[in-house]
Write a protein that holds these residues in place. Structure first.
Motif, PDB file in Angstrom:
ATOM      1  N   HIS A  25       0.826  -1.196   0.000  1.00  0.00           N
ATOM      2  CA  HIS A  25       0.000   0.000   0.000  1.00  0.00           C
ATOM      3  C   HIS A  25       0.866   1.254   0.000  1.00  0.00           C
ATOM      4  O   HIS A  25       0.658   2.170  -0.795  1.00  0.00           O
ATOM      5  CB  HIS A  25      -0.928  -0.025   1.209  1.00  0.00           C
ATOM      6  N   LYS A  26       1.851   1.284   0.873  1.00  0.00           N
ATOM      7  CA  LYS A  26       2.680   2.488   1.005  1.00  0.00           C
ATOM      8  C   LYS A  26       3.605   2.703  -0.185  1.00  0.00           C
ATOM      9  O   LYS A  26       3.714   3.821  -0.693  1.00  0.00           O
ATOM     10  CB  LYS A  26       3.499   2.417   2.289  1.00  0.00           C
ATOM     11  N   TYR A  27       4.281   1.651  -0.635  1.00  0.00           N
ATOM     12  CA  TYR A  27       5.337   1.826  -1.627  1.00  0.00           C
ATOM     13  C   TYR A  27       4.939   1.480  -3.055  1.00  0.00           C
ATOM     14  O   TYR A  27       5.576   1.945  -3.991  1.00  0.00           O
ATOM     15  CB  TYR A  27       6.571   1.019  -1.221  1.00  0.00           C
ATOM     16  N   VAL A  28       3.914   0.667  -3.243  1.00  0.00           N
ATOM     17  CA  VAL A  28       3.516   0.282  -4.599  1.00  0.00           C
ATOM     18  C   VAL A  28       2.221   0.990  -5.016  1.00  0.00           C
ATOM     19  O   VAL A  28       2.173   1.629  -6.060  1.00  0.00           O
ATOM     20  CB  VAL A  28       3.392  -1.251  -4.742  1.00  0.00           C
ATOM     21  N   LEU A  29       1.191   0.906  -4.172  1.00  0.00           N
ATOM     22  CA  LEU A  29      -0.083   1.532  -4.530  1.00  0.00           C
ATOM     23  C   LEU A  29       0.021   3.058  -4.519  1.00  0.00           C
ATOM     24  O   LEU A  29      -0.578   3.725  -5.350  1.00  0.00           O
ATOM     25  CB  LEU A  29      -1.201   1.076  -3.595  1.00  0.00           C
ATOM     26  N   HIS A  37      -4.768   2.705  -7.914  1.00  0.00           N
ATOM     27  CA  HIS A  37      -5.214   2.923  -6.533  1.00  0.00           C
ATOM     28  C   HIS A  37      -5.918   4.266  -6.356  1.00  0.00           C
ATOM     29  O   HIS A  37      -6.743   4.414  -5.453  1.00  0.00           O
ATOM     30  CB  HIS A  37      -4.007   2.830  -5.586  1.00  0.00           C
ATOM     31  N   ARG A  38      -5.649   5.224  -7.206  1.00  0.00           N
ATOM     32  CA  ARG A  38      -6.239   6.562  -7.097  1.00  0.00           C
ATOM     33  C   ARG A  38      -7.760   6.503  -6.993  1.00  0.00           C
ATOM     34  O   ARG A  38      -8.377   7.275  -6.266  1.00  0.00           O
ATOM     35  CB  ARG A  38      -5.827   7.419  -8.297  1.00  0.00           C
ATOM     36  N   SER A  39      -8.363   5.563  -7.700  1.00  0.00           N
ATOM     37  CA  SER A  39      -9.830   5.444  -7.699  1.00  0.00           C
ATOM     38  C   SER A  39     -10.383   5.222  -6.295  1.00  0.00           C
ATOM     39  O   SER A  39     -11.545   5.520  -6.031  1.00  0.00           O
ATOM     40  CB  SER A  39     -10.269   4.293  -8.611  1.00  0.00           C
ATOM     41  N   THR A 127      -6.315  13.261  -0.937  1.00  0.00           N
ATOM     42  CA  THR A 127      -6.744  12.528  -2.130  1.00  0.00           C
ATOM     43  C   THR A 127      -5.597  12.340  -3.107  1.00  0.00           C
ATOM     44  O   THR A 127      -5.786  11.776  -4.166  1.00  0.00           O
ATOM     45  CB  THR A 127      -7.894  13.266  -2.847  1.00  0.00           C
ATOM     46  N   GLY A 128      -4.425  12.807  -2.738  1.00  0.00           N
ATOM     47  CA  GLY A 128      -3.270  12.679  -3.614  1.00  0.00           C
ATOM     48  C   GLY A 128      -2.418  11.480  -3.280  1.00  0.00           C
ATOM     49  O   GLY A 128      -2.630  10.778  -2.289  1.00  0.00           O
ATOM     50  N   ARG A 129      -1.428  11.283  -4.093  1.00  0.00           N
ATOM     51  CA  ARG A 129      -0.512  10.156  -3.951  1.00  0.00           C
ATOM     52  C   ARG A 129       0.360  10.297  -2.705  1.00  0.00           C
ATOM     53  O   ARG A 129       0.689   9.321  -2.048  1.00  0.00           O
ATOM     54  CB  ARG A 129       0.346  10.116  -5.217  1.00  0.00           C
ATOM     55  N   ASP A 130       0.723  11.518  -2.388  1.00  0.00           N
ATOM     56  CA  ASP A 130       1.627  11.784  -1.266  1.00  0.00           C
ATOM     57  C   ASP A 130       0.857  12.376  -0.086  1.00  0.00           C
ATOM     58  O   ASP A 130      -0.220  12.932  -0.246  1.00  0.00           O
ATOM     59  CB  ASP A 130       2.731  12.751  -1.701  1.00  0.00           C
ATOM     60  N   GLY A 131       1.446  12.264   1.080  1.00  0.00           N
ATOM     61  CA  GLY A 131       0.881  12.892   2.261  1.00  0.00           C
ATOM     62  C   GLY A 131      -0.019  12.009   3.101  1.00  0.00           C
ATOM     63  O   GLY A 131      -0.500  12.444   4.134  1.00  0.00           O
ATOM     64  N   SER A 132      -0.266  10.785   2.683  1.00  0.00           N
ATOM     65  CA  SER A 132      -1.103   9.885   3.473  1.00  0.00           C
ATOM     66  C   SER A 132      -0.309   9.282   4.618  1.00  0.00           C
ATOM     67  O   SER A 132       0.922   9.237   4.584  1.00  0.00           O
ATOM     68  CB  SER A 132      -1.651   8.749   2.607  1.00  0.00           C
ATOM     69  N   GLU A 133      -1.011   8.807   5.600  1.00  0.00           N
ATOM     70  CA  GLU A 133      -0.411   8.048   6.694  1.00  0.00           C
ATOM     71  C   GLU A 133      -1.308   6.852   6.968  1.00  0.00           C
ATOM     72  O   GLU A 133      -2.373   6.742   6.383  1.00  0.00           O
ATOM     73  CB  GLU A 133      -0.257   8.915   7.945  1.00  0.00           C
ATOM     74  N   GLU A 134      -0.869   5.956   7.834  1.00  0.00           N
ATOM     75  CA  GLU A 134      -1.659   4.780   8.211  1.00  0.00           C
ATOM     76  C   GLU A 134      -1.980   3.899   7.006  1.00  0.00           C
ATOM     77  O   GLU A 134      -3.074   3.924   6.477  1.00  0.00           O
ATOM     78  CB  GLU A 134      -2.951   5.188   8.935  1.00  0.00           C
TER      79      GLU A 134
END
Length: 167
Positions: A25-29, A37-39, A127-134
């Motif tokens: 999830h973190k490194y591939v999706l 995964h964006r969807s 909603t972007g590729r970067d900045g997510s956690e967990e």
């Protein structure tokens, strides 16, 4: 393979899948496969998402282990069972409980499920590729357990419950 060995392989696979899910999830999706995964991170009117194709990948991996190991019930069979069990729990927890894709479950008063839901909402805050956690599915950071303990559980009726004392 003995019963205990089969249970150990299945359990180790199930637990190992949490790390695999987190890593993927973190490194591939959120990396090279973001276009699929964006969807999952944007609102849309569709019942299915491009992100749902990942279910097919893990389903095929599980089925291959079960099929190729079924004659002898060797380690491949039990690894396939462990992946399938993780996939079933993932579907129920992530798709049914958290995202409500099947509408038979509503808010929960269970602290673990509430903490899990809070962590997942933090993941979807961006909603972007970067900045997510967990990025995990079943493991929840301790800070969300603290939040779940502090925040009152939702009532089933949707009405706020007030407690008054008669003194």
């Amino acid at each position: 393979m003995t019963l205990w060995a089969a249970v150990a392989v299945t359990t180790a696979t199930f637990l190992g899948m949490e790390f695999v899910a987190w890593f993927m999830h973190k490194y591939v999706l959120h990396g090279a496969l973001w276009f699929l995964h964006r969807s999952h991170h944007v609102r849309h009117p569709h019942h299915l998402e491009r992100n749902d194709f990942f279910f097919l990948f893990y389903g095929a991996l599980s089925m291959a282990g079960i099929m190729y190991g079924s004659a002898e019930k060797d380690w491949r069979f039990w690894v396939g069972i462990g992946i399938a069990a993780y996939g079933a729990v993932y579907f129920f927890v992530h798709d049914v409980l958290i995202h409500g894709r099947l509408r038979f479950w509503r808010k929960s008063g269970n602290k673990y499920l509430r903490a899990l839901n809070m962590a997942h909402k933090m993941h979807h805050k961006t909603t972007g590729r970067d900045g997510s956690e967990e990025f995990g599915m079943l493991w929840v950071s301790p800070k969300y357990f603290e939040l779940a303990r502090c925040k009152p559980a939702p009532s089933r009726t949707g009405k706020k419950i007030t407690i008054t004392s008669n003194s």
